[in-house]
Design an enzyme around this catalytic site. Structure first.
Site, PDB file in Angstrom:
ATOM      1  N   CYS A  33     -11.301 -32.754  15.910  1.00 51.93           N
ATOM      2  CA  CYS A  33     -10.235 -32.054  15.396  1.00 51.93           C
ATOM      3  C   CYS A  33      -9.150 -32.932  14.775  1.00 51.93           C
ATOM      4  CB  CYS A  33      -9.924 -30.825  16.019  1.00 51.93           C
ATOM      5  SG  CYS A  33      -9.126 -31.342  17.686  1.00 51.93           S
ATOM      6  N   GLU A  83     -12.337 -27.542   6.531  1.00 53.78           N
ATOM      7  CA  GLU A  83     -12.592 -28.342   7.613  1.00 53.78           C
ATOM      8  C   GLU A  83     -14.357 -28.967   7.762  1.00 53.78           C
ATOM      9  OE1 GLU A  83     -11.686 -29.321  12.272  1.00 53.78           O
ATOM     10  OE2 GLU A  83     -12.652 -27.309  11.839  1.00 53.78           O
ATOM     11  N   PHE A 129     -18.626 -29.037  21.037  1.00 50.83           N
ATOM     12  CA  PHE A 129     -19.661 -30.133  21.256  1.00 50.83           C
ATOM     13  C   PHE A 129     -19.111 -31.607  21.099  1.00 50.83           C
ATOM     14  CE2 PHE A 129     -19.969 -29.757  16.602  1.00 50.83           C
ATOM     15  CZ  PHE A 129     -20.029 -30.888  15.917  1.00 50.83           C
ATOM     16  N   SER A 154     -13.621 -24.152  16.277  1.00 50.92           N
ATOM     17  CA  SER A 154     -13.333 -23.969  14.763  1.00 50.92           C
ATOM     18  C   SER A 154     -12.344 -22.688  14.695  1.00 50.92           C
ATOM     19  CB  SER A 154     -14.523 -23.491  13.955  1.00 50.92           C
ATOM     20  OG  SER A 154     -14.902 -22.169  14.371  1.00 50.92           O
ATOM     21  N   LYS A 185     -17.786 -22.768  30.279  1.00 55.68           N
ATOM     22  CA  LYS A 185     -19.227 -22.559  29.230  1.00 55.68           C
ATOM     23  C   LYS A 185     -18.687 -23.540  28.338  1.00 55.68           C
ATOM     24  CE  LYS A 185     -20.420 -21.355  25.969  1.00 55.68           C
ATOM     25  NZ  LYS A 185     -21.479 -22.153  24.825  1.00 55.68           N
TER      26      LYS A 185
END
Length: 500
Positions: free
Chosen positions: A282, A383, A150, A227, A174
């Site tokens: 990230c 994280e 996202f 993730s 996707k």
């Protein structure tokens, strides 16, 4: 009336038939503005079938055709970058300037794809034996898939599909169900550029759609960014189904600040890298390691700058940071700050009570700064993916490097120093895939590849750059011997030109 986002299959919008939908909210207001159709197994199969049919001709298309379409696509993206950025802001919440920057970084990879003919050049060795030549060529795989997060709904897909398609593959994307509209607009622009039907497809959904792509026999490769737990699952599952996989996971990026560093520059960089895009990236710096006696001064400089950051709706030009993507994520991020003091952290800034007047239902959180963070604290170990910056202390360079290398993540890291020798040691000794020297977020330009080490990457290939070309193609070596026409049997005329 609530907007509905459907799929893009075979060059046109395909209305969802599963009956399942997910909500898309405006993070600044908390209001559900859109419903996105969730694909069934049958709808994923339809997208893969469209891609498989298209590959029969696209995989044989000329490089000139592919790059001509890619150049047209690039021009359309450039002309509509403001519109795409507005879609990102509406569904992700990041400020408009940040969304524009995301589109610009995605365009870098489209630029690279426009010149794919150079990267796809093969090799030739002549006369390896008498009248024997050996050549190496690269060919597309077939149908490939991308599963994207996202936080960068335009840029991360563009790290994948331009290279894949330029190499001759067809693609099924996707995207995240939390902010799906940018990918649909990109699909429309690609079709307008002349891309044949079925070469690029978009299906929305949840684990049902993801798992079907991972197991579908016609999907030859899967690219993923997200993730670490999901990256590990993607890699394990897709590999077990015989697919090529690049799965980029999470991070805990460190910035090592040596005593000789320009502390004003380091503080500027730390604030920008930790809190930009609300920390939802990230490559965010989430841990600063202050070496020696500079810690107190550096923390104070960071605090002074952080307190001046203007937080508000992403479509307000005065805003420098927007809300988080969902209320659930906002609450999770806040929990790390709320529990920090009990774990021995010094809470310098606590942003958990922040709200914006007139937008009280938005997913707001302020900037948080934690100092003297123990290595065992959850705020350091996990994280967080939010605007929380941890500062750790180290007595020496060696202690700082050992601390960073002990992290299970190895995505990006940076050093701030005036000492070239120390910087050189750092770039060789640090265990991370991307290193910045006085650069806080060392995301490579398009013609170098992006990717981390350790739990930040599962698979053998980094994304885009030369690794991207290699990932989306497979090598073939051809060994050839042709008879010399002069040695032909008597009575057979091979049309060899006679010069005498």
């Amino acid at each position: 009336m609530t907007k509905i986002v459907n799929h893009w299959i075979g060059g046109k919008t395909a209305e969802g038939t599963s009956g399942a939908y997910g909500p898309v909210t405006d993070p600044a207001t908390g209001e559900v503005t859109t419903k996105v159709a969730f694909a069934s197994v049958e709808e994923v199969d339809a997208a893969v079938a469209a891609a498989q049919d298209a590959f029969l001709t696209w995989g044989q298309s000329s490089l000139a055709q592919r790059t001509t379409i890619m150049f047209r696509f690039r021009a359309l993206l450039d002309a509509h970058r403001d519109e795409i950025a507005a879609l990102i802001t509406a569904e992700h919440g990041k400020v408009h300037s940040d969304a524009l920057g995301e589109v610009a970084r995605g365009l870098e990879i489209v630029d690279l794809a426009c010149g794919i003919n150079v990267q796809l050049k093969g090799e030739l060795s002549t006369q390896v034996a008498s009248r024997v030549d050996v050549s190496s060529i690269r060919q597309p795989l077939g149908v490939v898939a991308g599963i994207t997060p996202f936080n960068f709904p335009a840029m991360v897909p563009m790290w994948m599909f331009p290279m894949a398609i330029a190499c001759g593959n067809t693609f099924v994307l996707k995207p995240s169900e939390k902010d799906p509209s940018a990918s649909m607009r990109i699909a429309e622009l690609f079709a307008e550029a002349g891309l044949p039907d079925g070469v690029f497809n978009v299906v929305h959904g949840d684990k049902v759609a993801v798992d079907r792509l991972l197991e579908h026999p016609d999907v030859k490769a899967v690219s993923f960014v997200g993730s670490t737990p999901i990256a590990r699952y993607i890699h394990t599952t897709a590999s077990a189904n015989g697919k090529r996989v690049q799965a980029l996971g999470g991070a805990k990026n460190h910035m090592l600040v040596l005593p000789d560093a320009d502390l004003d520059a380091a503080a500027d960089a730390a604030v920008s890298a930790a809190y930009g895009s609300a920390g939802e990236r990230c490559m965010a710096i989430s841990a600063v390691v202050a070496v020696g006696a500079i810690g107190d001064t550096l923390v104070e400089k960071i605090r002074e700058r952080a307190e001046k950051i203007k937080i508000g709706p992403g479509n307000d030009p005065a805003s420098e940071m927007g809300p988080l993507i969902t209320k659930a994520h906002r609450d999770k991020v806040a929990s790390y700050v709320e529990g920090a003091a009990a774990e021995g952290c010094e809470v310098v800034l606590d942003g958990t009570g922040y709200t914006v007047e007139g937008f009280e239902d938005g997913h707001w959180i302020g900037l948080s700064l934690l100092d003297k963070v123990p290595a065992g604290a959850k705020a350091y170990q996990d994280e967080i993916f939010g605007p929380v910056l941890c500062v750790l202390r180290a007595d020496t360079y060696e202690e700082g490097v050992a601390l960073i290398n002990a992290s299970p993540f190895g995505n990006g890291t940076a050093i701030f120093t005036r000492d070239g020798g120390a910087a050189r040691r750092f770039q060789l000794e640090i265990e991370a895939g991307m290193v910045g020297v006085n650069v806080p977020i060392p995301v490579p330009v398009g013609y170098h590849s992006f990717g981390g080490w350790k739990d930040s990457l599962f698979g053998d290939h980094h994304i885009y750059g030369n690794d991207g070309t290699h990932f989306y193609t497979r090598g073939k070596v051809v060994t050839t011997r042709w008879p010399d026409p002069a040695d032909a049997p008597a009575g057979v005329d091979l049309g060899f030109p006679r010069n005498h």
